[in-house]
Design a protein around this motif. Structure first.
Motif, PDB file in Angstrom:
ATOM      1  N   GLN A  32      43.018  44.952  34.216  1.00  0.00           N
ATOM      2  CA  GLN A  32      42.669  46.047  35.119  1.00  0.00           C
ATOM      3  C   GLN A  32      41.177  46.027  35.438  1.00  0.00           C
ATOM      4  OE1 GLN A  32      43.584  49.976  33.614  1.00  0.00           O
ATOM      5  NE2 GLN A  32      42.796  51.006  35.441  1.00  0.00           N
ATOM      6  N   ALA A  33      40.358  45.829  34.402  1.00  0.00           N
ATOM      7  CA  ALA A  33      38.911  45.760  34.609  1.00  0.00           C
ATOM      8  C   ALA A  33      38.536  44.510  35.403  1.00  0.00           C
ATOM      9  CB  ALA A  33      38.183  45.769  33.275  1.00  0.00           C
ATOM     10  N   LEU A  34      39.228  43.411  35.105  1.00  0.00           N
ATOM     11  CA  LEU A  34      38.952  42.162  35.813  1.00  0.00           C
ATOM     12  C   LEU A  34      39.257  42.304  37.302  1.00  0.00           C
ATOM     13  CD1 LEU A  34      38.105  39.171  35.430  1.00  0.00           C
ATOM     14  CD2 LEU A  34      40.528  38.631  35.212  1.00  0.00           C
ATOM     15  N   ASP A  35      40.327  43.011  37.635  1.00  0.00           N
ATOM     16  CA  ASP A  35      40.680  43.239  39.038  1.00  0.00           C
ATOM     17  C   ASP A  35      39.576  44.004  39.761  1.00  0.00           C
ATOM     18  OD1 ASP A  35      43.057  41.938  38.651  1.00  0.00           O
ATOM     19  OD2 ASP A  35      44.260  43.761  38.434  1.00  0.00           O
ATOM     20  N   ILE A  36      38.995  44.991  39.070  1.00  0.00           N
ATOM     21  CA  ILE A  36      37.893  45.756  39.667  1.00  0.00           C
ATOM     22  C   ILE A  36      36.705  44.837  39.904  1.00  0.00           C
ATOM     23  CG2 ILE A  36      36.210  47.595  39.250  1.00  0.00           C
ATOM     24  CD1 ILE A  36      38.394  49.052  37.634  1.00  0.00           C
ATOM     25  N   LEU A  37      36.373  44.033  38.892  1.00  0.00           N
ATOM     26  CA  LEU A  37      35.205  43.157  38.990  1.00  0.00           C
ATOM     27  C   LEU A  37      35.384  42.116  40.093  1.00  0.00           C
ATOM     28  CD1 LEU A  37      32.450  42.396  37.804  1.00  0.00           C
ATOM     29  CD2 LEU A  37      33.639  40.965  36.128  1.00  0.00           C
ATOM     30  N   THR A  38      36.546  41.492  40.140  1.00  0.00           N
ATOM     31  CA  THR A  38      36.755  40.417  41.123  1.00  0.00           C
ATOM     32  C   THR A  38      36.915  40.946  42.547  1.00  0.00           C
ATOM     33  OG1 THR A  38      39.118  40.425  40.591  1.00  0.00           O
ATOM     34  CG2 THR A  38      37.754  38.782  39.472  1.00  0.00           C
ATOM     35  N   SER A  39      37.053  42.258  42.696  1.00  0.00           N
ATOM     36  CA  SER A  39      37.142  42.828  44.043  1.00  0.00           C
ATOM     37  C   SER A  39      35.760  42.987  44.677  1.00  0.00           C
ATOM     38  CB  SER A  39      37.834  44.197  43.990  1.00  0.00           C
ATOM     39  OG  SER A  39      36.997  45.172  43.373  1.00  0.00           O
ATOM     40  N   ILE A  40      34.709  42.770  43.902  1.00  0.00           N
ATOM     41  CA  ILE A  40      33.335  42.954  44.400  1.00  0.00           C
ATOM     42  C   ILE A  40      32.862  41.663  45.060  1.00  0.00           C
ATOM     43  CG2 ILE A  40      30.955  43.516  43.760  1.00  0.00           C
ATOM     44  CD1 ILE A  40      32.098  44.988  41.301  1.00  0.00           C
ATOM     45  N   SER A  41      32.637  41.719  46.359  1.00  0.00           N
ATOM     46  CA  SER A  41      32.217  40.524  47.098  1.00  0.00           C
ATOM     47  C   SER A  41      30.706  40.473  47.316  1.00  0.00           C
ATOM     48  CB  SER A  41      32.939  40.470  48.453  1.00  0.00           C
ATOM     49  OG  SER A  41      32.642  41.633  49.209  1.00  0.00           O
ATOM     50  N   THR A  42      30.000  41.532  46.938  1.00  0.00           N
ATOM     51  CA  THR A  42      28.545  41.573  47.112  1.00  0.00           C
ATOM     52  C   THR A  42      27.856  41.095  45.830  1.00  0.00           C
ATOM     53  OG1 THR A  42      28.610  43.902  46.450  1.00  0.00           O
ATOM     54  CG2 THR A  42      28.580  43.427  48.794  1.00  0.00           C
ATOM     55  N   PRO A  43      26.561  40.731  45.923  1.00  0.00           N
ATOM     56  CA  PRO A  43      25.842  40.293  44.722  1.00  0.00           C
ATOM     57  C   PRO A  43      25.842  41.382  43.654  1.00  0.00           C
ATOM     58  CG  PRO A  43      24.590  39.762  46.695  1.00  0.00           C
ATOM     59  CD  PRO A  43      25.724  40.631  47.139  1.00  0.00           C
ATOM     60  N   VAL A  44      25.859  40.953  42.400  1.00  0.00           N
ATOM     61  CA  VAL A  44      25.863  41.904  41.289  1.00  0.00           C
ATOM     62  C   VAL A  44      24.595  41.735  40.451  1.00  0.00           C
ATOM     63  CG1 VAL A  44      28.350  42.203  41.112  1.00  0.00           C
ATOM     64  CG2 VAL A  44      27.275  40.292  39.931  1.00  0.00           C
ATOM     65  N   VAL A  45      24.031  42.863  40.058  1.00  0.00           N
ATOM     66  CA  VAL A  45      22.927  42.885  39.097  1.00  0.00           C
ATOM     67  C   VAL A  45      23.555  43.317  37.777  1.00  0.00           C
ATOM     68  CG1 VAL A  45      20.724  43.926  38.474  1.00  0.00           C
ATOM     69  CG2 VAL A  45      21.251  43.470  40.879  1.00  0.00           C
ATOM     70  N   VAL A  46      23.561  42.432  36.811  1.00  0.00           N
ATOM     71  CA  VAL A  46      24.306  42.676  35.567  1.00  0.00           C
ATOM     72  C   VAL A  46      23.339  42.966  34.424  1.00  0.00           C
ATOM     73  CG1 VAL A  46      26.124  41.844  34.046  1.00  0.00           C
ATOM     74  CG2 VAL A  46      26.019  41.030  36.406  1.00  0.00           C
ATOM     75  N   VAL A  47      23.475  44.155  33.853  1.00  0.00           N
ATOM     76  CA  VAL A  47      22.654  44.562  32.707  1.00  0.00           C
ATOM     77  C   VAL A  47      23.567  44.677  31.505  1.00  0.00           C
ATOM     78  CG1 VAL A  47      21.056  46.268  31.787  1.00  0.00           C
ATOM     79  CG2 VAL A  47      21.156  45.871  34.257  1.00  0.00           C
ATOM     80  N   ALA A  48      23.305  43.857  30.481  1.00  0.00           N
ATOM     81  CA  ALA A  48      24.093  43.907  29.248  1.00  0.00           C
ATOM     82  C   ALA A  48      23.191  44.354  28.112  1.00  0.00           C
ATOM     83  CB  ALA A  48      24.695  42.536  28.936  1.00  0.00           C
ATOM     84  N   ILE A  49      23.722  45.191  27.230  1.00  0.00           N
ATOM     85  CA  ILE A  49      22.943  45.666  26.086  1.00  0.00           C
ATOM     86  C   ILE A  49      23.693  45.332  24.804  1.00  0.00           C
ATOM     87  CG2 ILE A  49      23.942  48.009  26.087  1.00  0.00           C
ATOM     88  CD1 ILE A  49      21.066  49.007  25.387  1.00  0.00           C
ATOM     89  N   VAL A  50      22.966  44.843  23.813  1.00  0.00           N
ATOM     90  CA  VAL A  50      23.529  44.542  22.495  1.00  0.00           C
ATOM     91  C   VAL A  50      22.601  45.113  21.433  1.00  0.00           C
ATOM     92  CG1 VAL A  50      24.629  42.417  23.317  1.00  0.00           C
ATOM     93  CG2 VAL A  50      22.377  42.310  22.265  1.00  0.00           C
ATOM     94  N   GLY A  51      23.100  45.153  20.224  1.00  0.00           N
ATOM     95  CA  GLY A  51      22.296  45.648  19.108  1.00  0.00           C
ATOM     96  C   GLY A  51      23.196  46.100  17.989  1.00  0.00           C
TER      97      GLY A  51
END
Length: 633
Positions: A32-51
């Motif tokens: 379900q999340a993958l479907d949302i992500l792959t529907s985006i045709s514009t550039p993405v700015v991806v911020v990931a946080i770990v810790g």
């Protein structure tokens, strides 16, 4: 709290969703999340946080989303976030960009039986993001750096090249794929000063990353995460945060806290962090400046997780090539569909001449090739470009055939209309009288003039007329032979005149066919020239981008070498010289690469033009290749 301008949501996500699930120590992508992500045709700015778990990662991500709640904060010592959670929102300052926020499960959770997944979560966050945030508590000290052991494992978890000995590659290779690095230090209580002088958070981080001297294993272990951070992340930033509030009951429920209840210093620091991310986080791209949209990011994620689940090591080169195959096939389809769509919009059938159609074709083809060049990448053998050339050539011929059919159909219909009087006179025997041939010729000429005056008949106008007149040849000869008003000599002269006229018309039609053949050949030459020109431009842009990236890595290596010298690590600095020399050699090779690959590309495209393009393409092949050599100069 930063206030966001109102804008139409391209990705209507009211709340985060789990993107990568961590079930029973096994990673899997949530469809379900993958479907949302792959529907985006514009550039993405991806911020990931770990810790580490319970360090307030989710709160920072919620602030980036402009919300108090969203990512689960948790109020106990248990880790709430499992796997990787995603929240896609419109970027607040970059139009036509989507901000993808990735919140990861806490590292080092004592309830987890297998810490291997921590390493994979860490690695995935780096591979997916354009800016990577590491969140810790207190200070950047020896213990905090020890907790960064995940970064020292990256070269064992990821490989760049597909060669068998690619594990443990030079850090220069990783720099081209890795994101920018931000270290956020929460509940920071120290004074930002060094040797009695005030310092910035960035200087605090760089000081903490200085290597310790000594040759024993303890010192080497302590230096390893520092060296990895320095090697892998040329662009580094640090933010320190005061406690949000001193009220413990409020801290346990930050998602319900009003802005007025937070410490002013913390609000200011949090706003500075958000502003930096919005202004400096670049759209996600991979080596070579290849832009990544949500669709591409989703496909890369699928490849990474599938590889991890099989027990293999994700290979970035293979992942990018697999993505390129999918994307290049899609690029061919989109470009060819666009060509057909534009031709249908712009061509008003039938066109008056073939050249009119070919001129529109040239414009639509240019736009289609440009679309393909924009969408495709790593088509190093020009396989997909040649496929597009073949498709567009076939589509062009289909339009030419349709144009001829439309013209033929229209002209035949109009001829039936304008010849009704003539045909009626013939059937009634009007011309079967003395002087009838003269009357017939006058009526025929009148019919022909009326036909010629009709607009928009198209390029088959003369063909259809000639065929029609040929169909009257027997009737015409009969009228001529039975006209008693004509002497035998006059009939012979008229018959000869008919033959001459027929021969002239046939010659004229042949000349038209030859002219149209020449126009088709010239159109193919223009097509080849357009493909070569756009390919040349794209390859030069790609080469420029590669040189830019290699120069960036070289500058980083030189800067790091200088720091090592200043810190007294002369042997390490000398070892780095080998890497620097190799990079300088690569740059020189890339600068002169055009001279070696351009003739090969010309040969490939030229051969493709000869054998892929039907009909006159084969006749024009040698001319096309000669033209390519001319363009390469």
């Amino acid at each position: 709290m930063i206030h966001y301008k109102t804008m139409a949501s391209t990705v209507p996500m009211e709340a985060p969703i789990c993107l990568v699930e961590n079930r029973n120590d096994k990673l899997m992508v949530n469809q379900q999340a993958l479907d949302i992500l792959t529907s985006i045709s514009t550039p993405v700015v991806v911020v990931a946080i770990v810790g580490l778990y319970r360090t307030g990662k989710s709160y920072l991500m919620n602030r980036l989303a402009g919300k108090n709640s969203g990512f689960s904060l948790g109020a106990t010592i248990q880790s709430h976030t499992k796997g990787i959670w995603m929240w896609c929102i419109d970027h607040p300052s970059k139009p036509d960009h989507v901000l993808v926020l990735l919140d990861t499960e806490g590292l080092g959770d004592v309830e987890k039986g297998d810490s291997k997944n921590d390493s994979w979560i860490f690695a995935l966050a780096i591979l997916l993001s354009s800016i990577f945030v590491y969140n810790s508590m207190g200070t950047i000290n020896h213990q905090a750096l020890e907790q960064m052991q995940y970064i020292t494992e990256l070269t064992k978890l990821i490989k760049i090249k597909s060669s068998p000995n690619a594990v443990g590659e030079d850090s220069a290779e990783f720099v081209g794929f890795f994101p920018d690095f931000v270290w956020t230090v929460r509940d920071f209580t120290l004074e930002l000063e060094l040797d009695g002088c005030p310092i910035t958070p960035d200087e605090y981080l760089e000081n903490a990353l200085k290597l310790s001297k000594g040759k024993n294993s303890r010192v080497e272990r302590a230096n390893l995460p520092r060296q990895c951070i320095r090697n892998f992340f040329p662009k580094r930033k640090c933010f320190t945060f005061d406690r949000p509030t001193n009220d413990k009951s409020v801290l346990a429920h930050l998602e319900d806290v009003e802005e007025s209840q937070l410490e002013p210093s913390f609000k200011h620091q949090a706003d500075n962090f958000c502003s930096y991310i919005f202004s400096n986080a670049k759209p996600k791209s991979i080596n070579g400046g290849i832009m990544i949209n949500g669709n591409r990011l989703g496909k890369l994620l699928e490849t990474y997780v599938k590889t991890i689940c099989t027990g293999d090591i994700p290979c970035l080169e293979n992942a990018v090539l697999a993505l390129a195959q999918i994307e290049n096939s899609a690029a061919v389809q989109k470009a060819s569909n666009y060509y057909v769509e534009q031709m249908n919009l712009k061509v008003d059938f039938p066109t008056e001449t073939l050249q009119d159609l070919l001129n529109i074709h040239a414009d639509c083809e240019k736009e289609a090739i440009s679309m393909f060049m924009k969408l495709s990448f790593k088509d190093e053998t020009c396989q997909y470009q040649q496929e597009l050339m073949q498709i567009l050539e076939t589509k062009k011929n289909d339009f030419i055939q349709r144009n001829e059919e439309e013209s033929t159909k229209y002209c035949q219909t109009k001829l039936e209309d304008v010849s009704q009087t003539l045909m009626k006179a013939i059937s009634q025997g009007t011309f079967s009288v003395p002087g009838g041939y003269k009357l017939y010729k006058e009526e025929r000429e009148k019919m022909i003039n009326n036909y010629h005056q009709l607009p928009r008949k198209g390029l088959k106008a003369e063909d259809v007329l000639q065929m029609y007149l040929q169909s009257l040849a027997v009737t015409e000869a009969s009228i001529l032979q039975t006209d008693q008003a004509l002497a035998d000599q006059e009939r012979a002269l008229e018959a000869e005149q008919v033959k001459r006229e027929a021969a002239e018309k046939e010659k004229k039609l042949l000349e038209q066919e030859q002219m149209e053949l020449q126009q088709k050949m010239e159109a193919q030459q223009r097509s080849y020239e357009e493909n070569i020109n756009q390919l040349k431009q794209k390859m030069e842009e790609d080469r420029s981008q590669i040189l830019k990236e290699q120069q960036m890595i070289l500058d980083h290596k030189l800067k790091e070498q200088k720091k090592l010298m200043e810190e007294g690590f002369h042997l390490k600095a000398e070892k780095m010289q080998k890497e620097i020399n190799e990079l300088q050699t690569k740059i020189k090779e890339e600068e002169h690469k055009k001279d070696s690959w351009w003739p090969i590309i010309l040969e490939t495209i030229g051969t493709g033009a000869m054998f892929l393009l039907p009909g006159v393409g084969k006749l024009a092949g040698l001319g096309l290749k000669a033209l390519g050599k001319k363009l390469s100069k």
